[in-house]
Design a protein around this motif. Structure first.
Motif, PDB file in Angstrom:
ATOM      1  N   GLU A  10       0.846  -1.204   0.000  1.00  0.00           N
ATOM      2  CA  GLU A  10       0.000   0.000   0.000  1.00  0.00           C
ATOM      3  C   GLU A  10       0.877   1.248   0.000  1.00  0.00           C
ATOM      4  OE1 GLU A  10      -3.388  -0.103   2.654  1.00  0.00           O
ATOM      5  OE2 GLU A  10      -3.372   2.083   2.776  1.00  0.00           O
ATOM      6  N   PRO A  27      -4.813   6.134  -1.309  1.00  0.00           N
ATOM      7  CA  PRO A  27      -4.082   4.873  -1.178  1.00  0.00           C
ATOM      8  C   PRO A  27      -4.189   4.043  -2.463  1.00  0.00           C
ATOM      9  CG  PRO A  27      -6.174   4.751  -0.005  1.00  0.00           C
ATOM     10  CD  PRO A  27      -6.061   6.163  -0.536  1.00  0.00           C
ATOM     11  N   VAL A  29      -2.885   0.082  -4.005  1.00  0.00           N
ATOM     12  CA  VAL A  29      -2.383  -1.216  -3.555  1.00  0.00           C
ATOM     13  C   VAL A  29      -1.777  -1.955  -4.751  1.00  0.00           C
ATOM     14  CG1 VAL A  29      -2.948  -3.404  -2.455  1.00  0.00           C
ATOM     15  CG2 VAL A  29      -4.118  -1.319  -1.727  1.00  0.00           C
TER      16      VAL A  29
END
Ligand SMILES: Nc1nc2c(c(=O)[nH]1)N=C([C@H](O)[C@@H](O)CO)CN2
Length: 118
Positions: A10, A27, A29
């Protein structure tokens, strides 16, 4: 072929095409699978012989944190190129997820597979 993988890495970045997205960090990932012959480090038990997943993670954290692209496609392509060129990886599969970007979806994003041209 063996692989070395990084799952669920992340990293926050400035990314997106809308005005409000240019003012925040979101964020992201990363799930990354890198082709690598693991028999050599397995025989030597030496970190220097590995495709070091910590070193790859560190480099991508540095790059993605400083990036400001609009599209996830562009960022995914640049990250795959870093893995191939800087870590001498023959082939990489990279999934870039943008969680929470679309209401009702757990995540959206792209998955690409790139192979080093000799
Ligand atoms: N294929 C893509 N579709 C969309 C992207 C993208 O980067 N690639 N980006 C957006 C917006 O930035 C979105 O994430 C904000 O909700 C929309 N579609």
């Amino acid at each position: 072929m063996d692989h070395v993988f990084i799952e669920g890495l992340e990293i926050e970045a400035l990314i997106g095409i809308y005005d409000w997205e240019r003012r925040i960090r979101q964020p992201l990932v990363f799930d990354i699978e890198m082709a690598f012959d693991n028999r050599i480090p397995a025989a030597s038990d030496d970190i220097a012989d590995t495709l070091n997943y910590k070193a790859v993670s560190k480099r991508l954290i540095e790059y993605v944190s400083a990036s400001e692209f609009g599209l996830v496609e562009t960022l995914a392509e640049r990250c795959a190129a870093i893995v191939i060129e800087e870590f001498n990886v023959a082939s990489v599969r990279l999934k870039l997820s943008k969680p929470g970007a679309v209401r009702g979806a757990r995540a959206v994003g792209v998955q690409i597979q790139r192979t080093r041209s000799t």
